[in-house]
Structure formats: structure tokens, C-alpha cells
Design a protein around this motif. Structure first.
Motif, PDB file in Angstrom:
ATOM      1  N   TYR A   1       0.810  -1.220   0.000  1.00 51.85           N
ATOM      2  CA  TYR A   1       0.000   0.000   0.000  1.00 51.85           C
ATOM      3  C   TYR A   1       0.846   1.273   0.000  1.00 51.85           C
ATOM      4  O   TYR A   1       0.390   2.305   0.472  1.00 51.85           O
TER       5      TYR A   1
ATOM      6  N   ASN B   1       1.595   3.244  -2.459  1.00 48.20           N
ATOM      7  CA  ASN B   1       0.956   4.307  -3.252  1.00 48.20           C
ATOM      8  C   ASN B   1      -0.098   5.036  -2.435  1.00 48.20           C
ATOM      9  O   ASN B   1      -0.201   6.266  -2.487  1.00 48.20           O
ATOM     10  N   LEU B   2      -0.902   4.288  -1.697  1.00 50.26           N
ATOM     11  CA  LEU B   2      -1.931   4.903  -0.856  1.00 50.26           C
ATOM     12  C   LEU B   2      -1.294   5.740   0.253  1.00 50.26           C
ATOM     13  O   LEU B   2      -1.759   6.846   0.546  1.00 50.26           O
TER      14      LEU B   2
ATOM     15  N   ALA C   1       1.693   7.141   0.175  1.00 51.31           N
ATOM     16  CA  ALA C   1       2.352   8.303  -0.426  1.00 51.31           C
ATOM     17  C   ALA C   1       1.333   9.387  -0.766  1.00 51.31           C
ATOM     18  O   ALA C   1       1.641  10.580  -0.666  1.00 51.31           O
ATOM     19  N   GLY C   2       0.144   9.000  -1.137  1.00 49.59           N
ATOM     20  CA  GLY C   2      -0.884   9.987  -1.466  1.00 49.59           C
ATOM     21  C   GLY C   2      -1.451  10.697  -0.253  1.00 49.59           C
ATOM     22  O   GLY C   2      -2.065  11.753  -0.383  1.00 49.59           O
ATOM     23  N   ASN C   3      -1.257  10.140   0.909  1.00 53.92           N
ATOM     24  CA  ASN C   3      -1.818  10.720   2.127  1.00 53.92           C
ATOM     25  C   ASN C   3      -0.751  11.046   3.171  1.00 53.92           C
ATOM     26  O   ASN C   3      -1.019  10.987   4.365  1.00 53.92           O
ATOM     27  N   VAL C   4       0.426  11.385   2.732  1.00 51.40           N
ATOM     28  CA  VAL C   4       1.534  11.658   3.647  1.00 51.40           C
ATOM     29  C   VAL C   4       1.218  12.819   4.580  1.00 51.40           C
ATOM     30  O   VAL C   4       1.476  12.744   5.784  1.00 51.40           O
TER      31      VAL C   4
END
Length: 106
Positions: free
Chosen positions: A69, A71-72, A74-77
Motif C-alpha cells: 500500500y 501508493n496509498l 504516499a498519497g496521504n503523507v
């Protein structure tokens, strides 16, 4: 005894359609049995020492799951960072505020 608690918890979760994980219920069941002195510590000591010795291996699936996960994550850092900083800070401030109003002070 540890395996018996886990199997019992799996049966309880399956029969009762409970929304909690069976290992968690098994550990709660084991804790309740130990606290109620229904089972003795010596009965679970050897199994628990073995589990503690190999505890690092239990984190390998968690690490693989995190990699799946990325990618998920990294999108919500920014959201994750705010949660990791703001929530503990708010909790510490709230506890400090309530504790300062208490009757026990140093």
C-alpha cells in the motif's frame, strides 16, 4: 492453553458472527482466565517464551502489507503526518489540563 484459547475464540467469533478478530478475543479470554486464576502462569509460560523469542517474525507480514500500500500511503503523507503529530499533542494537552485540575499535585 494458548492454542485452546485461540480455537475457542475462533469458534465464538464464527458462531456469534462477532465483528472482532479471533486472536484479540483469544488473548482477552486468556487474560481473563489468568486473572481469575482459573489457569496458572506456569501452564502458558513455555509457550509464551517461545512466542516472544520469535516475535520479530510476526512483523514480516505487516511489513509486506505496508509495501503493498505504498501508493496509498504516499498519497496521504500530509494527513498521516498531521495525525501522528496533532492527535498525540492534543491528547497530552488534554491530559495535562485535566490533571492540573485534579486534587493530586506534586
Amino acid at each position: 492453553m494458548v492454542v485452546i484459547c485461540l480455537c475457542s475464540a475462533k469458534m465464538i467469533v464464527a458462531l456469534g458472527a462477532l465483528p472482532i478478530p479471533a486472536p484479540l478475543l483469544g488473548m482477552l479470554l486468556l487474560f481473563a482466565l489468568l486473572q481469575g486464576r482459573i489457569i496458572h502462569v506456569n501452564w502458558v509460560k513455555s509457550a509464551s517464551q517461545l512466542l516472544i523469542a520469535y516475535l520479530a517474525f510476526f512483523f514480516i507480514p505487516v511489513g509486506v502489507g505496508v509495501i503493498n500500500y505504498l501508493n496509498l500511503l504516499a498519497g496521504n503523507v500530509l494527513l498521516i503526518a498531521m495525525l501522528l503529530v496533532c492527535l498525540p499533542t492534543a491528547a497530552i494537552l488534554a491530559v495535562g489540563k485535566f490533571a492540573s485540575k485534579g486534587r493530586y499535585r506534586d
